[in-house]
Design a protein around this motif. Structure first.
Motif, mmCIF file in Angstrom:
data_model
loop_
_atom_site.group_PDB
_atom_site.id
_atom_site.type_symbol
_atom_site.label_atom_id
_atom_site.label_comp_id
_atom_site.label_asym_id
_atom_site.label_seq_id
_atom_site.Cartn_x
_atom_site.Cartn_y
_atom_site.Cartn_z
ATOM 1 N N UNK A 1 0.798 -1.196 0.051
ATOM 2 C CA UNK A 1 -0.014 -0.013 -0.071
ATOM 3 C C UNK A 1 0.751 1.348 0.072
ATOM 4 N N UNK A 2 0.487 2.409 -0.745
ATOM 5 C CA UNK A 2 1.329 3.542 -0.513
ATOM 6 C C UNK A 2 0.600 4.407 0.393
ATOM 7 N N UNK A 3 -0.628 4.736 0.318
ATOM 8 C CA UNK A 3 -1.067 5.566 1.372
ATOM 9 C C UNK A 3 -0.750 7.001 1.168
ATOM 10 N N UNK A 4 -1.579 7.722 1.697
ATOM 11 C CA UNK A 4 -1.317 9.039 1.611
ATOM 12 C C UNK A 4 -0.040 9.530 2.023
ATOM 13 N N UNK A 5 0.522 10.719 1.344
ATOM 14 C CA UNK A 5 1.956 11.298 1.868
ATOM 15 C C UNK A 5 1.670 12.199 3.230
ATOM 16 N N UNK A 6 2.774 12.444 4.002
ATOM 17 C CA UNK A 6 2.507 13.119 4.973
ATOM 18 C C UNK A 6 2.601 14.798 4.782
ATOM 19 N N UNK A 7 2.310 15.473 5.470
ATOM 20 C CA UNK A 7 1.977 16.956 5.233
ATOM 21 C C UNK A 7 3.227 17.332 4.380
ATOM 22 N N UNK A 8 4.279 17.087 5.123
ATOM 23 C CA UNK A 8 5.709 17.678 4.441
ATOM 24 C C UNK A 8 5.776 17.438 2.993
ATOM 25 N N UNK A 9 5.917 15.689 2.634
ATOM 26 C CA UNK A 9 5.994 15.433 1.455
ATOM 27 C C UNK A 9 4.828 15.827 0.670
ATOM 28 N N UNK A 10 3.560 16.065 1.016
ATOM 29 C CA UNK A 10 2.581 16.938 -0.042
ATOM 30 C C UNK A 10 3.128 17.972 -0.432
ATOM 31 N N UNK A 11 3.583 18.821 0.597
ATOM 32 C CA UNK A 11 3.961 20.209 0.314
ATOM 33 C C UNK A 11 5.000 20.067 -0.589
ATOM 34 N N UNK A 12 5.970 19.357 -0.579
ATOM 35 C CA UNK A 12 6.965 19.348 -1.317
ATOM 36 C C UNK A 12 6.529 18.858 -2.904
ATOM 37 N N UNK A 13 5.559 17.960 -2.929
ATOM 38 C CA UNK A 13 4.923 17.731 -4.228
ATOM 39 C C UNK A 13 4.344 18.618 -4.806
ATOM 40 N N UNK A 14 3.509 19.696 -4.086
ATOM 41 C CA UNK A 14 2.665 20.517 -4.792
ATOM 42 C C UNK A 14 3.568 21.719 -5.098
ATOM 43 N N UNK A 15 4.822 22.014 -4.335
ATOM 44 C CA UNK A 15 5.671 22.806 -4.964
ATOM 45 C C UNK A 15 6.469 22.330 -5.966
ATOM 46 N N UNK A 16 6.762 21.195 -6.319
ATOM 47 C CA UNK A 16 7.568 20.592 -7.016
ATOM 48 C C UNK A 16 7.220 20.547 -8.726
ATOM 49 N N UNK A 17 7.826 20.044 -9.489
ATOM 50 C CA UNK A 17 7.340 20.251 -11.166
ATOM 51 C C UNK A 17 6.421 18.994 -11.248
ATOM 52 N N UNK A 18 6.106 19.220 -12.322
ATOM 53 C CA UNK A 18 4.938 18.108 -12.696
ATOM 54 C C UNK A 18 5.690 16.572 -12.783
ATOM 55 N N UNK A 19 4.983 15.740 -12.418
ATOM 56 C CA UNK A 19 5.770 14.470 -12.016
ATOM 57 C C UNK A 19 5.820 13.844 -13.450
ATOM 58 N N UNK A 20 4.841 13.917 -14.372
ATOM 59 C CA UNK A 20 5.023 13.357 -15.625
ATOM 60 C C UNK A 20 6.166 13.648 -16.225
#
Lengths: 663, 313
Positions: B177-196
């Motif tokens: 299972x992957x599960x939801x990321x924690x807040x810090x990881x999610x913030x990094x994701x939102x700030x980061x570049x497009x995943x694709x």
């Protein structure tokens, strides 16, 4: 942190395993038989309490508030008090125990409560023995103990979810291990003379047996009962049916209606039995009958311990027979009893109230005038019964004012007690010393168990006359009327008699299979009573002596008991330890165990499933000062134990690293 | 020290792979490590989680990082076996049937939402996974090496889904299972570049021969007798009558050992520790075990109880 709140049962145990439901079910099984022993409301209230708690467990009902519990407790105690007038004694005590077990279960919240209910359940189970000690009850109780133990196992299974089969298996194993202890306790627990636990005498209320007096109709009640009176096993062959007279109380006093025993003067000397070859020896298991008579084959020549032989040659125990007793006796069927009759005893044996039975007295005097010889007169009397239209029946017409005359000259129908009574009156009127003997006649031989079963329905009364040179001679007037009664037993005598009790008639129609089953059942019953129920202080002492332990008093028995139970526990412990022994051959494991023990002393306990490196890292976190030596040791250990190429030389280093760890 | 591999380049490669994956998927080092171990142990991976938590990104990033050819199949209720395996089409130019290989003929196949397809289509894929080859119209065709399937599954019971039966779940080495990321990881994701975009730019850290060498290396990781005692005690515990609906099969025991070996290798060790077994037990045994009573118990709890019930010798 809040103070340690009591852990709720539902929290402690996974809800679905439902250990509490097991406890409820086991308690239900335990109280079941009390439906027959206790007022219905006792069991009903308890069952409702169980059902309520079950409903709470399943989430359908709320937990009862405290005031309801208090109210119920007070109410139930009051009801028991009202019903029995006391809270003590068998019935009131058991009622209270059953009710309070139910209420305790109702308020059960914690693990501790549930454990208490389980132990109360064991107590409830044992109370069943206060009411009946028969085999079916014992078997039921075994099932109840099994169920309660399974509930106990279930309750203690903890976190792990236990399959149902495993719970029962473990319970069975525990009971199996308890068997040796049970045997030791059974054999060695000091016995109190008297019924189980010295309970009040009401445990034998309603028990029947021979009465201490005989008036018309007193025996007929017994004849209606097919309950066993006693069972006899013979050392050699049993005597022929016509000789199976079982002597009970002897009655010499007559007031015109009722026969009674004389004073209990002990006999001067036991009857002599010089010719040992003709002595019959046998062991009797006598069912409790609340009186003191001990039955014996006519005529006993020995006396069991704790008993006396009365002048009229019957055995009296020093205590009423309140539980099954067993004794061994010797008897002679051909003995000259009391060759010389003293004047006082002669007068006693001729005594007859002047106004009693005038017509009988007249008849006897008429016979006397025609016969000089006593024996000829007796023959005439028996002939009279035989030739005149006398009938043998268990439902004779009611006899009013003068029973003897009415029986002899009007009714002419009756059973043993009528004939015995009338015959003795006739003999005394004719000047021949005579008396009534009551007891049992016949019995049913059980070939399966090799013993003779004598039932209450075999109760009998006969006469004894004293003749010069022959002593007391048994004369059975019933035999003159109905020889089958004596030759083949009461069943044969009654085969055409519609007045016979139901069970006797029914048994005549039963098929052979039914009869066989009855034999089996009675055999089992015989051994159960002989070996289990009758295992009182006497048999216990006898067994210990036969084992070469001599006469042990209760202190000795308890010491021996504790010692033997200790041995059993040690044996089981040894088996258990041997099965679960750790592989000692592995020195690496030994060193690691030392390591774990050393840390455990410092409060750092390794969980059994905790891998070594995880354990070491945990210690490094919790006690940083230990981190270095513990990590060094564990790395070395892990390399040796799991590594690709363990180097034996490193083992020495491991020991060195272990020494460095100081907790 | 025994912490290093004989071949330091291998350790370095593994670290590089893990580091690169962690730059794409934030805050999930555990599942990433497990999926790499699963691949190195030559097993297939089942990811069970809600949509949008990065299952596809993980598969894609794995493919790029390991230099694998990647195909994604979206499983739907009208998906046919031929859509997965391939089909022979008559070529009018060449006057003969030509085989058009399906998406299964790639080194890394992402089977998205596998439980939405019919059992027939599911088993087409699962048989290919098991056999490492596909037989179509009498011709047996080998699948590429290495071959790795990541299947995803939405755990929520939905209308029109066909949950994989236990026997087929067994084909997957691990279920994670992957599960939801924690807040810090999610913030990094939102700030980061497009995943694709980011995934497209990922360089391959190993080539196919190096990956095969790593897979071979897994089987070389030492398993001591003491460790086999522990492994067998765990397996034996699951076979106690009436405790589990079914115990771990010998295949499952083998899977457990391989996964533990791969886990040890990812951890730069040449031998397996009980910790490795405990680490891989939840993903390896979680989808294979079911307690007899209380079937509602979460798989994590079942495996946790299993671990706690068996002492480490």
């Amino acid at each position: 942190m809040s103070a340690a709140a009591p852990m709720r049962l539902e929290d402690r145990l996974p809800g679905r395993s439902g250990a509490l439901l097991w406890v409820i079910a086991a308690t239900g099984v335990a109280i079941g038989p009390h439906l027959f022993n206790q007022p219905v409301w006792v069991v009903l209230t308890t069952t409702l309490a169980l059902a309520w708690r079950g409903g709470v467990h399943l989430g359908r009902l709320p937990m009862p508030p405290r005031w309801i519990l208090v109210l119920l407790t007070v109410l139930m105690t009051g009801l028991v008090l009202g019903r029995y007038g006391t809270l003590f004694g068998r019935d009131a005590g058991v009622a209270l125990l059953v009710l309070m077990t139910g209420l305790k279960l109702l308020e059960t919240r914690t693990y501790r409560d549930a454990m208490l209910v389980v132990f109360l359940g064991y107590f409830v189970i044992i109370t069943n023995f206060f009411y009946s000690q028969e085999i079916p009850v014992a078997l039921y109780m075994l099932v109840a103990v099994f169920a309660t133990t399974a509930a106990l196992v279930r309750l203690n299974a903890g976190e792990a979810i236990q399959p149902v089969r495993e719970s029962f298996g473990l319970a069975g194993l525990m009971l199996g291990q308890a068997v040796p202890v049970m045997i030791i306790l059974f054999l060695l627990f000091p016995r109190l003379p008297g019924p189980l636990w010295g309970m009040p005498q009401d445990s034998t209320t309603g028990v029947t047996g021979l009465s201490d007096s005989m008036s018309p109709g007193s025996i007929s009640q017994l004849l209606q009962s097919d309950a066993p009176a006693f069972r006899v096993s013979f050392t050699d062959d049993p005597p022929v049916p016509a000789q199976r007279y079982w002597r009970g109380p002897v009655f010499a006093h007559f007031d015109g209606r009722t026969w009674r025993a004389g004073r209990e003067t002990e006999v001067d000397a036991l009857p002599q039995a010089p010719d040992l070859e003709r002595v019959v020896t046998y062991t009797i298991n006598l069912e409790p009958h609340e009186r003191r008579w001990l039955l014996a084959l006519d005529i006993p020549v020995s006396v069991p311990p704790d008993a006396r032989m009365i002048e009229d040659h019957y055995l009296v125990s020093s205590r009423p027979v309140r539980r099954l007793v067993q004794y061994t006796l010797a008897s002679r069927t051909d003995l000259i009893l009391e060759p010389e009759l003293s004047e006082a005893r002669r007068r006693q044996a001729l005594n007859l109230p002047a106004r009693a039975a005038p017509r009988a007295q007249a008849l006897a005097q008429d016979w006397r005038s025609r016969h000089e010889d006593d024996e000829a007169l007796i023959r005439t009397a028996l002939g009279h019964f035989n030739e005149e239209p006398f009938f043998y029946t268990l439902s004779p017409p009611r006899l009013e004012r003068d029973p003897v005359d009415q029986f002899l000259f009007e009714a002419r129908a009756g059973f043993c007690e009528h004939y015995a009574s009338a015959f003795v009156v006739l003999m005394r009127a004719a000047g021949i010393p005579a008396r009534v003997v009551t007891g049992y006649q016949g019995g049913e031989y059980n070939r399966l168990g090799n013993y003779l079963l004598v039932r209450q329905s075999d109760a009998h009364a006969w006469a004894e006359v004293w003749l010069q040179g022959r002593g007391w001679v048994r004369v059975d007037p019933t035999a003159a009327v109905s020889p089958e009664r004596i030759e083949s037993g009461i069943r044969a005598a009654l085969s055409g008699d519609l007045g016979a009790p139901d069970f006797i008639r029914r048994s005549l129609d039963w098929g052979i299979v039914r009869l066989q089953w009855a034999l089996w059942r009675d055999s089992i019953d015989y051994y159960w009573s002989g070996w289990v129920l009758a295992f009182g202080p006497e048999r216990q002492g006898e067994l210990l002596e036969r084992l070469g332990l001599g006469r042990l008093d209760w202190r000795g028995m308890i010491t021996l008991m504790v010692a033997l139970v200790g041995v059993v526990v040690l044996v089981f412990a040894a088996i258990f330890l041997w099965r679960n022994r750790l592989p000692v051959a592995d020195p690496l494991a030994v060193v690691y165990r030392h390591f774990c023990r050393r840390l455990a002393r410092g409060g750092l306990t390794r969980a059994p499933h905790e891998p070594p490196m995880d354990f070491a890292r945990r210690i490094a976190r919790e006690r940083p000062e230990l981190a270095e030596p513990v990590m060094a040791f564990t790395r070395e250990y892990v390399a040796l134990r799991y590594g690709a190429s363990p180097d034996p030389e490193r083992f020495g280093r491991l020991r060195g690293l272990l020494r460095r760890i100081r907790v | 020290m025994n912490k290093t591999l004989p071949d330091t380049t291998m350790a370095a490669r593994i670290d590089a792979i893990l580091a690169q994956l962690n730059t794409v998927i934030f805050g999930k080092p555990g599942p990433i490590r497990l999926s790499l171990a699963c691949l190195l142990a030559r097993g297939h991976l089942l990811v069970e989680d809600l949509p949008g938590v990065g299952k596809t990104t993980l598969a894609h990033a794995l493919a790029r990082t390991l230099g694998l050819q990647f195909q994604r199949v979206q499983f739907t209720s009208d998906l046919l076996p031929a859509d997965i395996l391939g089909v022979s089409v008559f070529s009018t130019e060449r006057k003969r049937f030509e085989f058009h290989p399906g998406p299964v003929f790639s080194q890394l196949v992402l089977a998205d939402e596998i439980n939405r397809a019919t059992p027939k289509s599911q088993s087409a894929l699962l048989e290919a996974m098991e056999e490492q080859q596909v037989t179509i119209e009498g011709t047996t065709r080998r699948l590429p090496e290495p071959f790795f399937v990541i299947a995803t599954q939405n755990p929520q019971e939905q209308i029109g889904t066909f949950p994989l039966p236990e026997s087929q779940m067994d084909r997957f080495l691990m279920r994670i299972h992957l599960g939801y990321p924690d807040a810090a990881a999610e913030r990094a994701l939102l700030r980061g570049r497009d995943r694709r975009e980011l995934v497209e730019e990922l360089p391959a850290q190993v080539d196919a021969p190096a990956l095969l060498a790593l897979q071979r290396q897994v089987t070389q990781v030492h398993v001591s007798d003491g460790l086999l005692d522990y492994l067998q005690a765990i397996v034996a515990h699951t076979r106690r009558p009436a405790l589990y609906q079914m115990g771990l099969s010998p295949r499952a025991a083998l899977a457990l050992m391989r996964a533990a070996q791969a886990w040890a290798l990812v951890d730069h060790r040449d031998h397996v520790l009980p910790e490795d077994i405990q680490a891989v037990l939840p993903p390896v045994a979680g989808h294979r075990l079911k307690l007899n009573e209380s079937p509602g118990l979460a798989p994590e709890q079942v495996t946790r109880r299993l671990i706690e019930a068996v002492p480490v010798p």
